[in-house]
Design a protein around this motif. Structure first.
Motif, short mmCIF file in Angstrom:
data_model
loop_
_atom_site.label_atom_id
_atom_site.label_comp_id
_atom_site.label_asym_id
_atom_site.label_seq_id
_atom_site.Cartn_x
_atom_site.Cartn_y
_atom_site.Cartn_z
N ARG A 55 -7.28 -1.35 8.09
CA ARG A 55 -6.94 -1.56 6.69
C ARG A 55 -7.59 -2.79 6.36
O ARG A 55 -7.43 -2.84 4.74
CB ARG A 55 -5.45 -1.33 6.22
N LEU A 56 -7.97 -3.70 6.86
CA LEU A 56 -8.30 -4.98 6.43
C LEU A 56 -9.21 -5.00 5.19
O LEU A 56 -9.17 -5.83 4.40
CB LEU A 56 -8.58 -5.90 7.67
N GLY A 81 -8.18 -10.81 2.75
CA GLY A 81 -7.17 -9.87 2.72
C GLY A 81 -5.95 -10.65 3.77
O GLY A 81 -4.99 -10.55 3.54
N TYR A 97 -5.20 -6.89 14.21
CA TYR A 97 -5.36 -5.72 14.48
C TYR A 97 -5.00 -4.72 13.29
O TYR A 97 -3.82 -3.92 13.41
CB TYR A 97 -4.15 -5.24 15.57
N SER A 98 -6.13 -4.42 12.47
CA SER A 98 -5.66 -3.62 11.42
C SER A 98 -6.85 -2.84 10.92
O SER A 98 -7.88 -3.63 11.06
CB SER A 98 -5.19 -4.58 10.13
N VAL A 143 -3.60 5.68 1.65
CA VAL A 143 -5.12 5.06 1.89
C VAL A 143 -5.94 6.56 2.26
O VAL A 143 -5.15 7.49 2.48
CB VAL A 143 -5.12 4.54 3.46
N HIS A 144 -6.99 6.48 1.41
CA HIS A 144 -7.69 7.59 1.56
C HIS A 144 -9.19 7.46 2.46
O HIS A 144 -9.64 6.58 2.30
CB HIS A 144 -8.15 8.26 0.31
N VAL A 145 -9.18 8.53 3.33
CA VAL A 145 -10.43 8.25 4.10
C VAL A 145 -11.27 9.35 4.20
O VAL A 145 -11.06 10.42 4.33
CB VAL A 145 -10.19 8.17 5.82
N MET A 197 -7.86 -3.71 2.16
CA MET A 197 -6.93 -4.50 1.54
C MET A 197 -7.65 -5.79 1.10
O MET A 197 -7.08 -6.39 0.20
CB MET A 197 -5.92 -4.89 2.88
N THR A 238 0.79 -1.11 0.01
CA THR A 238 0.09 0.05 -0.22
C THR A 238 0.81 1.32 -0.24
O THR A 238 1.80 1.33 0.96
CB THR A 238 -0.96 0.13 1.26
#
Lengths: 422, 342
Positions: free
Chosen positions: A403-404, A243, A400-401, A110-112, A407, A107
């Motif tokens: 982004r899962l 993921g 613990y992510s 990341v856009h939030v 991803m 990666t």
């Protein structure tokens, strides 16, 4: 009707993807080996490899060793994961996150989409497994204290609703558009993770209570038209599992069937079967789940109830992290809350273990902030339901992510485009 | 006394001034510089402007370098305007004059000023250079804006910044899980800046995740200023506090911390592990473990975002978070294989 024969172009495309897949999987790295493994002629392999090199998808990486009988040293080939990029979008009711990654899942950004800022008001932590960045009110040590300077900084907000078909389409378009300027290679495809029920392999969302979609929505087709690249859609938990399966489960790559239990707005289950790699997943909705009081809303409501009963309970606010801390400090209300949650979650866990007999069960979402002690309690509760030793062959872990989901959507897009789905 | 590799390094970090330090040092010089920059034609037709606190900080210089590369590749001049040292009123007046408050119009080339002069086609706003009210003013004028490590309450003003939560999580995972340290000290950044606030919040959350109890007195104030960090840590050590790791909100403060510990006879990393957020050649020279966050690349990414806005029909807000990764060096322990999903 007589089935039509594959055209020359179709056959060539099939062979091209076959060669690419072999290189992607790292099974072979020379033209000769490709010919042996695929059964294609050496000239055909050479032509296909030449095309792939021209497209940047394959690179030559020096010379290998000559065979035992001597002769010319072969040119080594390698898949180039940076030749294309994909965007994975994870949708939630109050937050949309999108990851820009290469074909190996690395990666870059990341856009939030969420108007939240660091500020003094605790934000809702559940959405898409992320923890709200807001600090808590004052407490006795570093983990609980809020500095005066920080309390003045910024304002907090609970985010923007992303519900209804039009809002969902707009959110995905915005998330993708925000990452397009950051592309370092052509965009290959987009993956989208949707909490709710998705008709497998079709891109059709059957329903999503979280996103306010009640009727079938051909999300994949609509987005493909709008974005101009292939869009693949999957269930959020399914893609969380994918993921982890694709990019690792913490520090290890899972072996055996993997089940992801995501507990955010709702409880969802995602499965990747071993050894096929087939994946599926769905929300667990309806009265059954309501009865179990699972999901962030139910947990928060129960926490608020506790605070009403005893105002000194959860002095640092109603976040999973704070409940964990309070329980660790011996707060009886927090401990009770965790016991109730573990008991409720143990039931679907017991079903999962009984039916699917997975090698790995991974807890995903904001609930992972409750930590390993909660996981041990959950395992004990499930064992009590199933009988001693029932979880002996199951690796129970937490992912613990935050982004899962995104991803997993990246993994879906990659696998679909490279035809790695079994 | 055993001296650490960090402190034996002959290639010490250059004395650099932090963002906050330089913003505060503005005064008359900065005021004059800002006015000069603006009068010199910043925001002339077709230009992009970078509004920032000062022109000399490591952070600002690096962002400008990266942003300038991208702007140049698109044939756009990038003109920095330093606002440090100006009062809020003065900044507001500058923006009013440039944008024509309340009467600004969006044209094909950008926002039109009150005097009819074309101003910038777009603006990069670095860190805390502008207040919310100023940002709202730019939004109302229809000027494309990209924020760098800052947040705007105005819609359609996207932020490009490093993923502070990811970076701090990586640092803490390394310190606690890899190095087995459980008594960290945190040297914080400037709480008036988004990066400073977010990194501290992330650190506090990581304490909870690792079930660590750290006294509030272990949260030192560094203000993104190596000298402040050095002084705070020196006093902390002199007071006889018990700790086994230093986590600094930026790498320059981490370098200062490693030097301070060495001078106090504390071995790095044997006695105390030192890590810091962000990375640069100074950290490499000093052997300090960091999470890599290339500020020049941040500038490039922000400029890409801004350039994209120039041809976009609608502005999309939100935050673009750039990924970080652990760079292990002599000031800490051996790292495990990185996880893709942290």
């Amino acid at each position: 009707m007589t089935p039509s024969k594959a055209t020359r172009e179709q056959l060539r495309e099939h062979n091209r993807r076959l060669v690419l897949r072999m290189l992607y999987q790292g099974e072979v790295n020379t033209r000769a080996a490709l010919a042996t493994v695929t059964g294609l002629t050496k000239p055909t392999v050479s032509n296909l490899v030449g095309e792939l090199i021209d497209e940047g998808l394959v690179v030559e990486e020096g010379l290998g060793r000559a065979s035992g009988s001597g002769g010319k040293r072969p040119t080594l080939l390698a898949f180039n994961p940076r030749a294309r990029q994909v965007i994975g979008v994870a949708l939630g009711s109050e937050r949309v996150s999108a990851a820009l990654a290469d074909l190996a899942g690395e990666t870059s950004a990341v856009h939030v989409l969420e108007p939240a800022v660091a500020g003094p008001t605790p934000l809702r932590p559940g959405a898409l497994g992320t923890t709200a960045p807001g600090p808590d009110t004052a407490g006795p040590d570093a983990a609980g204290m809020t500095k005066a300077g920080m309390t003045k900084a910024g304002t907090a907000t609970t985010g923007t609703a992303t519900t209804g078909a039009a809002a969902v389409l707009r959110a995905v378009e915005d998330a993708v558009a925000a990452l397009v300027p950051q592309l370092d290679a052509p965009l290959l495809a987009v993956g989208v993770a949707v909490p709710g029920r998705v008709r497998p392999g079709t891109g059709v969302v059957r329903r999503s209570a979280v996103l306010g979609i009640g009727d079938e929505l051909p999300l994949g087709e609509l987005l493909t038209d709008r974005l101009g690249v292939p869009v693949h859609v999957g269930n959020f938990a399914e893609l969380c599992a994918l993921g982890q399966f694709s990019y690792g489960l913490g520090e290890r790559t899972p072996t055996g069937t993997l089940v992801s239990m995501t507990l955010d707005d709702d409880l969802e289950l995602g499965v990747v079967l071993h050894p096929s790699g087939a994946h599926f997943g769905s929300e667990l909705a309806g009265p059954m789940i309501e009865e179990l009081h699972l999901g962030w809303s139910a947990f928060k409501a129960r926490a608020a109830e506790l605070v009403r009963e005893r105002p000194d309970a959860l002095p640092w606010g109603e976040r999973y992290l704070n409940v964990r801390r309070a329980a660790g400090d011996g707060d009886p209300g927090a401990a009770q809350l965790l016991s109730e949650l573990a008991a409720a979650l143990a039931r679907p866990l017991a079903w999962v273990v009984s039916v699917l007999q997975p090698a790995n069960v991974s807890l995903v979402g904001g609930v992972t902030d409750l930590g390993e002690a909660f996981l041990a309690r959950l395992g004990a509760e499930a064992t009590a339901l199933l009988g001693g030793g029932a979880l002996d062959d199951v690796s129970l872990s937490m992912a613990y992510s935050n982004r899962l989901g995104a991803m997993g959507a990246v993994a879906l897009a990659n696998r679909a485009e490279l035809e790695l789905i079994a | 006394m055993t001296r650490s590799r960090v402190n034996d390094s002959r290639r010490r970090a250059d004395p650099t001034r932090s963002r906050a330090d330089e913003a505060r040092s503005g005064g008359d010089a900065a005021r004059a510089r800002a006015g000069t920059a603006w009068r010199a034609g910043a925001g002339r037709p077709g230009a992009l402007v970078a509004l920032l606190n000062n022109l000399d900080g490591v952070f600002q210089r690096s962002v400008l370098q990266g942003a300038g590369e991208v702007a140049a590749a698109h044939g756009l001049p990038l003109e920095p305007v330093a606002l440090g040292g100006l009062s809020a009123t003065e900044v507001g007046t500058l923006l009013d004059r440039a944008l024509g408050t309340g009467r600004a119009a969006q044209g094909a080339g950008g926002a039109r000023g009150a005097q009819g002069a074309w101003v910038a086609r777009g603006a990069l706003v670095l860190s805390s250079a502008l207040r919310d009210a100023d940002l709202a003013k730019l939004a109302a004028a229809g000027l494309p804006v990209t924020l760098v490590s800052h947040h705007s309450a105005a819609p359609g003003q996207p932020t490009v910044m490093f993923d502070n939560h990811q970076g701090v999580k990586q640092l803490m995972q390394h310190v606690v899980s890899d190095c087995g340290r459980r008594r960290p000290v945190y040297i914080g950044g400037d709480a008036s800046q988004l990066d400073g606030r977010e990194r501290e919040l992330a650190f506090r959350d990581e304490l909870l995740r690792h079930d660590l109890r750290v006294p509030e007195g272990h949260m030192l104030v560094g203000g993104f200023t190596p000298d402040l960090a050095r002084r705070a840590l020196r006093e902390f050590v002199a007071a006889g506090n018990d700790f086994d790791a230093v986590v600094a909100a930026d790498y320059l403060m981490a370098i200062a911390a490693a030097e301070t510990l060495g001078q106090a006879g504390v071995r790095v990393p044997e006695d105390v592990v030192v890590v810091g957020y962000g990375d640069g050649p100074e950290a490499e020279a000093a052997g300090v473990t960091t999470v890599a966050a290339d500020v020049v690349e941040l500038g490039r990414r922000a400029a890409r975002q801004l350039v994209a806005q120039l041809s976009s029909e609608r502005a999309i807000g939100g935050r673009t978070l750039l990924s970080t990764h652990l760079v292990r060096r002599a000031s800490s322990c051996r790292a495990r294989a990185p996880s893709d999903l942290v």
